[in-house]
Scaffold this motif. Structure first.
Motif, PDB file in Angstrom:
ATOM      1  N   ARG A  23      19.953  45.464 107.341  1.00 57.63           N
ATOM      2  CA  ARG A  23      21.009  45.800 108.302  1.00 57.63           C
ATOM      3  C   ARG A  23      22.386  45.838 107.651  1.00 57.63           C
ATOM      4  N   VAL A  24      22.555  45.047 106.611  1.00 59.98           N
ATOM      5  CA  VAL A  24      23.837  45.061 105.892  1.00 59.98           C
ATOM      6  C   VAL A  24      24.047  46.421 105.244  1.00 59.98           C
ATOM      7  N   ASP A  25      23.011  46.944 104.604  1.00 55.84           N
ATOM      8  CA  ASP A  25      23.092  48.279 104.002  1.00 55.84           C
ATOM      9  C   ASP A  25      23.400  49.335 105.059  1.00 55.84           C
ATOM     10  N   LEU A  26      22.732  49.228 106.200  1.00 52.72           N
ATOM     11  CA  LEU A  26      22.943  50.201 107.276  1.00 52.72           C
ATOM     12  C   LEU A  26      24.378  50.155 107.778  1.00 52.72           C
ATOM     13  N   GLN A  27      24.908  48.955 108.016  1.00 50.44           N
ATOM     14  CA  GLN A  27      26.268  48.837 108.528  1.00 50.44           C
ATOM     15  C   GLN A  27      27.287  49.353 107.515  1.00 50.44           C
ATOM     16  N   ASN A 239      19.540  57.077 118.630  1.00 49.12           N
ATOM     17  CA  ASN A 239      18.459  56.124 118.912  1.00 49.12           C
ATOM     18  C   ASN A 239      17.856  55.558 117.631  1.00 49.12           C
ATOM     19  N   VAL A 240      17.746  56.383 116.589  1.00 47.73           N
ATOM     20  CA  VAL A 240      17.213  55.906 115.317  1.00 47.73           C
ATOM     21  C   VAL A 240      18.133  54.856 114.710  1.00 47.73           C
ATOM     22  N   LEU A 241      19.433  55.125 114.734  1.00 48.81           N
ATOM     23  CA  LEU A 241      20.384  54.158 114.179  1.00 48.81           C
ATOM     24  C   LEU A 241      20.334  52.843 114.950  1.00 48.81           C
ATOM     25  N   ASP A 242      20.254  52.925 116.265  1.00 47.91           N
ATOM     26  CA  ASP A 242      20.163  51.709 117.078  1.00 47.91           C
ATOM     27  C   ASP A 242      18.877  50.945 116.768  1.00 47.91           C
ATOM     28  N   PHE A 243      17.776  51.690 116.621  1.00 44.39           N
ATOM     29  CA  PHE A 243      16.486  51.060 116.327  1.00 44.39           C
ATOM     30  C   PHE A 243      16.525  50.348 114.985  1.00 44.39           C
ATOM     31  N   LEU A 244      17.067  51.021 113.972  1.00 43.83           N
ATOM     32  CA  LEU A 244      17.143  50.404 112.649  1.00 43.83           C
ATOM     33  C   LEU A 244      18.055  49.183 112.656  1.00 43.83           C
TER      34      LEU A 244
END
Length: 251
Positions: A23-27, A239-244
């Motif tokens: 999640r850190v990478d995603l943010q 929705n994909v971003l929220d799911f991840l």
């Protein structure tokens, strides 16, 4: 080997491509995009856990290599469970139960694309985290063997799952944008927009009406079909971003 190739691509991209592990990478990726920095992110996934070769220890190797989503089956039954295309089309094996529990413990997303109906049922009975069906069609608009029934869709929605609607003819019974939009609209009407995403299957092995440069055609098709801007944003990637953000490991 494939994971190493993707990590090498990232390292040699000059910051233009990143591999998401948590999640850190995603943010960090989202913050950079919002700041106007041009970059793309990738997520390592596996289609079919025959890759484990029947050894639970190999899950650790794949986890350390950065794989964060794993489809349990592909075109044939394996040691984990049955494929919708398989001979037995069975459910989870005892080994498969161990694999799913370990995937959940590690924060690896379970993908039920190509799963047999019994495998889907067994996984949903066991799962404590939302799953995905990364690329599929729905029987409500295209009654094919590999597509999801209304009963399956409702069960997946109860799990909090994300359903990726594929673009190829076998999934949507058509070779145009309208057939993809019809499958998306049907699924949204049945289980809610929050469970629907794109599942193109842009793998070079199937024919689709357009490549990634044609995604604006799909946006236009959804709008012509009556989707609101908020719904279009959710379906086309939100929705994909929220799911991840909920499903990737914390760090």
């Amino acid at each position: 080997y494939q994971a190493e190739r993707l990590h090498s691509l990232s390292e040699g991209s000059g910051g233009r491509f990143v591999v998401l592990r948590d999640r850190v990478d995603l943010q960090r990726y989202l913050d950079q995009r919002r700041a106007g920095i041009t970059l793309t992110a990738g997520l390592l996934a596996i289609e079919g856990l025959h890759a484990l070769e029947g050894e639970l220890a190999n899950l650790d190797r794949l986890d350390r290599a950065g794989f964060r989503m794993m489809g349990l089956t592909h075109f044939f039954d394996n040691a984990v469970g049955g494929s919708v295309h398989g001979v037995d089309k069975g459910g989870l094996t005892e080994f498969g139960r161990k694999v799913v529990r370990e995937m959940e413990r590690r924060g690896i997303i379970v993908d039920l694309a190509h799963a047999s109906p019994q495998l889907t049922t067994d996984v949903l009975a066991l799962a404590t985290r939302p799953v995905v069906v990364s690329h599929t069609g729905v029987k409500g608009t295209c009654d094919r063997t590999r597509n999801l029934s209304d009963e399956q869709l409702r069960a997946l929605a109860g799990n909090g799952a994300l359903i990726g609607i594929a673009f190829f003819p076998e999934a949507v019974c058509g070779r145009n944008v309208e057939s993809i939009v019809a499958a998306i609209r049907y699924t949204v009407a049945l289980i809610g927009v929050e469970h629907v995403a794109l599942g193109s299957d842009f793998d070079g092995a199937v024919a689709t009406p357009f490549d990634v440069t044609g995604l604006p055609e799909l946006t236009a098709g959804l709008m012509r079909g009556g989707a609101s801007p908020t719904e279009v944003e959710a379906i086309m990637g939100g929705n994909v971003l929220d799911f991840l953000a909920r499903s990737l490991p914390a760090e």
